[in-house]
Enzyme design. Structure first.
Site, PDB file in Angstrom:
ATOM      1  N   GLU A  19      16.805  -2.838  -5.121  1.00 25.11           N
ATOM      2  CA  GLU A  19      15.156  -2.408  -4.180  1.00 25.11           C
ATOM      3  C   GLU A  19      14.654  -4.530  -3.665  1.00 25.11           C
ATOM      4  O   GLU A  19      15.221  -5.711  -4.321  1.00 25.11           O
ATOM      5  CB  GLU A  19      13.814  -2.161  -5.031  1.00 25.11           C
ATOM      6  CG  GLU A  19      12.355  -2.474  -3.895  1.00 25.11           C
ATOM      7  CD  GLU A  19      11.320  -1.273  -4.413  1.00 25.11           C
ATOM      8  OE1 GLU A  19      11.648  -0.849  -5.621  1.00 25.11           O
ATOM      9  OE2 GLU A  19      10.694  -0.964  -3.714  1.00 25.11           O
ATOM     10  N   LYS A  44       7.318   4.384   2.071  1.00 28.19           N
ATOM     11  CA  LYS A  44       5.898   5.439   1.649  1.00 28.19           C
ATOM     12  C   LYS A  44       5.660   6.302   2.370  1.00 28.19           C
ATOM     13  O   LYS A  44       5.455   6.608   3.707  1.00 28.19           O
ATOM     14  CB  LYS A  44       4.689   4.554   1.451  1.00 28.19           C
ATOM     15  CG  LYS A  44       5.403   2.892   1.157  1.00 28.19           C
ATOM     16  CD  LYS A  44       5.214   3.438  -0.544  1.00 28.19           C
ATOM     17  CE  LYS A  44       6.367   1.983  -1.348  1.00 28.19           C
ATOM     18  NZ  LYS A  44       6.426   2.456  -3.008  1.00 28.19           N
ATOM     19  N   ASP A  91      12.606  -0.447 -14.810  1.00 27.21           N
ATOM     20  CA  ASP A  91      11.866  -1.790 -13.993  1.00 27.21           C
ATOM     21  C   ASP A  91      11.914  -2.784 -14.700  1.00 27.21           C
ATOM     22  O   ASP A  91      12.119  -2.057 -16.167  1.00 27.21           O
ATOM     23  CB  ASP A  91      10.755  -1.267 -14.345  1.00 27.21           C
ATOM     24  CG  ASP A  91       8.965  -2.191 -13.595  1.00 27.21           C
ATOM     25  OD1 ASP A  91       8.961  -1.938 -12.346  1.00 27.21           O
ATOM     26  OD2 ASP A  91       9.373  -2.656 -14.340  1.00 27.21           O
ATOM     27  N   GLU A  94      11.775   9.704  -3.773  1.00 23.52           N
ATOM     28  CA  GLU A  94      11.274   9.267  -5.156  1.00 23.52           C
ATOM     29  C   GLU A  94       9.966   9.337  -5.630  1.00 23.52           C
ATOM     30  O   GLU A  94       8.744   9.494  -4.779  1.00 23.52           O
ATOM     31  CB  GLU A  94      11.280   7.384  -4.477  1.00 23.52           C
ATOM     32  CG  GLU A  94      11.101   6.641  -5.750  1.00 23.52           C
ATOM     33  CD  GLU A  94      10.996   4.890  -5.341  1.00 23.52           C
ATOM     34  OE1 GLU A  94      11.683   4.596  -5.002  1.00 23.52           O
ATOM     35  OE2 GLU A  94      10.877   3.709  -6.546  1.00 23.52           O
ATOM     36  N   SER A 113       1.161  -1.232  -0.156  1.00 22.16           N
ATOM     37  CA  SER A 113       0.031   0.206  -0.017  1.00 22.16           C
ATOM     38  C   SER A 113       0.531   1.442  -0.071  1.00 22.16           C
ATOM     39  O   SER A 113       1.703   1.805   1.189  1.00 22.16           O
ATOM     40  CB  SER A 113      -1.139   0.356   1.031  1.00 22.16           C
ATOM     41  OG  SER A 113      -0.204  -0.461   2.710  1.00 22.16           O
ATOM     42  N   TYR A 119      -1.015  -7.644  -6.297  1.00 24.69           N
ATOM     43  CA  TYR A 119      -0.154  -8.026  -7.410  1.00 24.69           C
ATOM     44  C   TYR A 119      -0.228  -8.911  -8.481  1.00 24.69           C
ATOM     45  O   TYR A 119      -0.499 -10.141  -8.042  1.00 24.69           O
ATOM     46  CB  TYR A 119       1.214  -8.669  -6.679  1.00 24.69           C
ATOM     47  CG  TYR A 119       1.945  -7.060  -5.624  1.00 24.69           C
ATOM     48  CD1 TYR A 119       1.220  -5.784  -6.333  1.00 24.69           C
ATOM     49  CD2 TYR A 119       2.689  -7.132  -4.557  1.00 24.69           C
ATOM     50  CE1 TYR A 119       1.849  -4.539  -5.884  1.00 24.69           C
ATOM     51  CE2 TYR A 119       3.296  -6.215  -3.976  1.00 24.69           C
ATOM     52  CZ  TYR A 119       2.748  -4.597  -4.475  1.00 24.69           C
ATOM     53  OH  TYR A 119       3.403  -4.418  -3.793  1.00 24.69           O
ATOM     54  N   GLU A 145      10.707   4.322 -12.519  1.00 28.90           N
ATOM     55  CA  GLU A 145       9.607   2.484 -12.195  1.00 28.90           C
ATOM     56  C   GLU A 145       8.444   3.042 -13.602  1.00 28.90           C
ATOM     57  O   GLU A 145       8.240   1.855 -13.690  1.00 28.90           O
ATOM     58  CB  GLU A 145       9.358   2.122 -10.834  1.00 28.90           C
ATOM     59  CG  GLU A 145       7.592   3.027 -10.608  1.00 28.90           C
ATOM     60  CD  GLU A 145       7.643   2.754  -8.734  1.00 28.90           C
ATOM     61  OE1 GLU A 145       8.605   2.644  -7.822  1.00 28.90           O
ATOM     62  OE2 GLU A 145       6.665   1.895  -9.003  1.00 28.90           O
ATOM     63  N   ASN A 152       5.476   7.721  -4.452  1.00 29.84           N
ATOM     64  CA  ASN A 152       4.766   7.148  -5.610  1.00 29.84           C
ATOM     65  C   ASN A 152       3.490   8.187  -6.510  1.00 29.84           C
ATOM     66  O   ASN A 152       2.762   8.049  -6.769  1.00 29.84           O
ATOM     67  CB  ASN A 152       3.253   6.091  -5.324  1.00 29.84           C
ATOM     68  CG  ASN A 152       4.412   5.201  -4.767  1.00 29.84           C
ATOM     69  OD1 ASN A 152       4.619   4.695  -3.452  1.00 29.84           O
ATOM     70  ND2 ASN A 152       4.303   3.953  -5.090  1.00 29.84           N
ATOM     71  N   LYS A 164      13.317   1.624   3.159  1.00 30.71           N
ATOM     72  CA  LYS A 164      12.631   2.744   2.584  1.00 30.71           C
ATOM     73  C   LYS A 164      10.200   2.815   2.429  1.00 30.71           C
ATOM     74  O   LYS A 164      10.373   1.849   2.937  1.00 30.71           O
ATOM     75  CB  LYS A 164      12.608   2.283   0.699  1.00 30.71           C
ATOM     76  CG  LYS A 164      11.799   3.690  -0.359  1.00 30.71           C
ATOM     77  CD  LYS A 164      12.035   3.485  -1.313  1.00 30.71           C
ATOM     78  CE  LYS A 164      10.865   1.835  -2.284  1.00 30.71           C
ATOM     79  NZ  LYS A 164      11.358   2.004  -3.383  1.00 30.71           N
ATOM     80  N   ASP A 172       9.303   7.076  -0.837  1.00 31.23           N
ATOM     81  CA  ASP A 172       8.504   6.752  -2.113  1.00 31.23           C
ATOM     82  C   ASP A 172       7.441   7.223  -1.815  1.00 31.23           C
ATOM     83  O   ASP A 172       6.558   7.257  -1.307  1.00 31.23           O
ATOM     84  CB  ASP A 172       8.703   5.795  -2.269  1.00 31.23           C
ATOM     85  CG  ASP A 172       8.253   5.374  -3.986  1.00 31.23           C
ATOM     86  OD1 ASP A 172       7.656   6.166  -3.810  1.00 31.23           O
ATOM     87  OD2 ASP A 172       8.133   4.158  -4.390  1.00 31.23           O
ATOM     88  N   HIS A 214      14.285  -0.707  -9.533  1.00 31.17           N
ATOM     89  CA  HIS A 214      12.490  -0.787  -8.905  1.00 31.17           C
ATOM     90  C   HIS A 214      12.486  -2.398  -8.788  1.00 31.17           C
ATOM     91  O   HIS A 214      12.445  -3.087  -9.611  1.00 31.17           O
ATOM     92  CB  HIS A 214      12.354  -0.071  -9.581  1.00 31.17           C
ATOM     93  CG  HIS A 214      10.005   0.064  -9.477  1.00 31.17           C
ATOM     94  ND1 HIS A 214       9.817  -1.248  -9.791  1.00 31.17           N
ATOM     95  CD2 HIS A 214       9.480  -0.089  -7.579  1.00 31.17           C
ATOM     96  CE1 HIS A 214       8.033  -1.466  -9.393  1.00 31.17           C
ATOM     97  NE2 HIS A 214       8.257  -0.890  -8.265  1.00 31.17           N
TER      98      HIS A 214
END
Lengths: 439, 439
Positions: free
Chosen positions: B383, B221, B325, B275, B26, B35, B302, B251, B219, B249, B352
């Site tokens: 990663e 989020k 990626d 990121e 998330s 995924y 990514e 996103n 890392k 990150d 990524h």
């Protein structure tokens, strides 16, 4: 009993026209296109319809259809008034779905699918209002227009407040410009003479016809063979004389350095713009080319995949002419954002058209821009190609090199039911002949 | 009798893991990812297989599967040796089909589909050579490597000649670096502690475990709530101490100005990189952010959809860390182009990973880069996320915060047949429970 009108279906149809059989539409990157539509019909419980489409050039149209089907559940079942009254919110949901978004984000197949659905919803809204889309948009308030735009990622170039102020400045002249449009239409240019697959004789004949028909600009495809391009450009210049603009279009055939060197021998024929000289993603490449081919202008946009890319093209000086497309981005909503960005930067918009239905759709955006955004037709022309208009219920009307303002309610994308059936892929009768080649 | 080995099938499967049930993965833009893999199996008449996939996060995986099926005819029926011996040509055909290209070009659904097919072909090639992909690539000559790259649109930054020269400079040390990789592996960082959906306790516990496990970078989020981010960043810094790097990150959650202001209160906790601060398309926006958040580094990649975009990120100074990626671009071929561009500009590549299969696939690219392109591991980390590895036939092996070099032949994407069956969407048994929510 109060019955709420609902959106009961969002259909997607695969419709393809076998244009490759005659080399209509042939260019350096698209030698044999079959102009196609991933075609959307939004149906309401009250029996109304909204029509939209994503334009493709044949193979892969089935992927676009699949993408539209994946988005359909997001609006199916909702009250029509809720959807049409909040097309900004609907747009954000369609392009922002937290899972589907991964496939873009905001680009390619999935973004064009959102655009097709949104355009169908705008068509429905215009029909219910009893107005052609351009007029519906031109009569919205600055705030209503700003509400349908997603300013995310473009605020560093254009805030909502700036957009509203820009629209307010154009408000006073709206009525006169509507009247002017209804009386005189909007200037067009024609790409009909210039396809790569045509013979020299056909090029010359069509170029002369274009001038006789009142066009003041034509366009030639270039980029496959330099010798051919020089010869064809000379013929075209001789055919149209010194006063008609000739744009050239490389359809992304070149690298940056190659674009510059290829244009050198063409310069003596005074091309007005060079279109898509290189990758549509290459903002910095376009800026480098523009600097080196001046005073020839650089034009691009039909493959520019969203407002974030257009923002950068404007910020970096990557184009002189912005060529938005009706079905590449996320529909009317994102095209309003793009028109606002262009107006902010003072860059003229000359929409991409042709294909199937693009002329019918994009004229609404250009006319709306004239009435309510830029307020100007100066150096602005809508592309015109005389293919496939007979399949539309409200085909474009060209008189003396100008698009007449559409009068019927809607956004222009509706294809006749008979044509939809005939060119349905792969089972329609037009594809059931030995000539058709399905891959 | 001489029987030519043919590619007899290119299958596409829809495989989804219901990761949203536990909020694994998330983040600010992906609150509930499932995924998923649009999974490719290339089959030969000799009974061999090549496996590849495009990673998605759930809904829309069916569109990616449709796109792979549309590309399949381009390689099906061809002799295996012809295809594997000219993967550069195959790549150009897959991304250059004159009709399907319209749906990108070179971006989104259609480009990822080309990547999945190409990666499956590279897997087949590595299996036939009896080598892990990283080693297969690391033993190709500079010319062979250049042959698989499409230099179109990047020649203004990197010509084929420059690429070959760059690869030749790295040739002398290849053998030592292969030995070093086999002995010591390649450094990793972990995103496992930092998902937005995790509690503070879980964050702290996992951060401490990461350090205990030998990781020197974690890392987090960020981007949903500033107060939460400050609190979580403080907790993380306390948990790992001053010497472990903490990347953050967003996103793509922010506009340009917002990215800068959001990072200000986080700066005291010394984030190593920020990121995806904004739209992945916004090269100039990243460059503006980078200038204003320094010395915090800017990382992205990514969602960067092709080599043309990476070229501009490098030209414009839009990133400090390039995060390629394995399945976003057109497969191994385009990732070699991207590694070459990064090496030319002296920017470290930190791939990524996570998702499903990305760790397994991308380690090959980073290790190849170390052996044959950049020749360096300095400031480079892959990663690592500890999800879903159990489904792979050759899962990554992490020891003391490092990826061990893969030893089995292939490119890493093969999912166990039992897992493929169990998580097949929508009919597999894992999706036939009341918990599963199909849209």
């Amino acid at each position: 009993m109060d019955v709420t009108d609902l959106i009961i279906d969002v259909e997607a149809h695969d419709i393809r026209f076998p244009t490759s059989r005659h080399l209509d539409g042939s260019d350096a990157m698209n030698p044999e296109p079959d102009y196609s539509a991933a075609y959307v019909i939004v149906r309401t419980s009250g029996g109304q319809e909204g029509h939209g489409l994503a334009f493709t050039v044949g193979r892969g149209n089935e992927i676009e259809v699949a993408a539209i089907r994946s988005l359909a559940p997001m609006v199916t079942g909702l009250p029509v008034d809720d959807v049409l009254g909040d097309l900004g919110g609907v747009s954000r949901r369609l392009i922002g779905d937290s899972q589907i978004r991964w496939l873009g984000p905001e680009k390619g197949v999935i973004h064009m699918a959102a655009g097709a659905v949104l355009n169908a919803l705008w068509d429905l809204r215009a029909r219910r209002a009893g107005k052609p889309l351009w007029l519906l948009l031109a009569e919205l308030s600055p705030e209503e227009l700003a509400d349908v735009v997603d300013f995310r990622y473009i605020e560093d170039a254009l805030t909502r407040e700036e957009a509203v102020a820009l629209l307010k400045r154009a408000e006073p002249g709206r009525a006169e410009r509507i009247a002017h449009l209804k009386a005189h239409g909007y200037p067009a240019y024609t790409t009909t003479p210039g396809w790569l697959g045509y013979t020299d004789d056909k090029l010359v004949r069509l170029a002369k016809e274009a001038v006789a028909d009142g066009f003041t600009q034509i366009k030639l495809k270039v980029g496959a063979d330099l010798g051919d391009d020089v010869r064809r450009m000379r013929l075209a210049r001789e055919a149209v004389g010194p006063d008609v603009r000739i744009a050239v279009d490389a359809n992304q055939a070149w690298s940056v350095g190659q674009a510059v060197s290829w244009m050198e021998p063409l310069a003596e024929f005074e091309p007005y713009w060079i279109e898509e000289p290189t990758s549509p993603d290459d903002v910095l490449g376009h800026a480098a080319i523009r600097e080196r081919v001046a005073p020839i202008k650089v034009a691009t946009g039909e493959h520019t995949h969203n407002r974030v890319m257009f923002k950068q093209f404007l910020q970096a000086g990557g184009l002189d002419i912005l060529q938005l497309d009706a079905t590449r981005v996320a529909g009317v909503n994102e095209n309003i954002a793009i028109l606002l960005l262009a107006a902010k930067f003072g860059v003229p918009v000359c929409p991409h058209a042709g294909g199937v239905g693009l002329c019918e759709m994009v004229q609404h955006l250009a006319m709306f821009d004239y009435v309510a955004v830029s307020g100007s037709m100066e150096d602005r022309v809508i592309e015109y190609v005389d293919h496939l208009h007979e399949h539309f219920t409200d085909p474009v009307r060209i008189r003396n090199g100008r698009y007449l303002a559409p009068e019927l309610p809607g956004a222009g994308a509706e294809i006749h039911p008979a044509s939809r059936a005939a060119f349905a892929y792969p089972d329609g009768p037009e594809w059931a002949t030995p000539v058709a080649e399905a891959v």
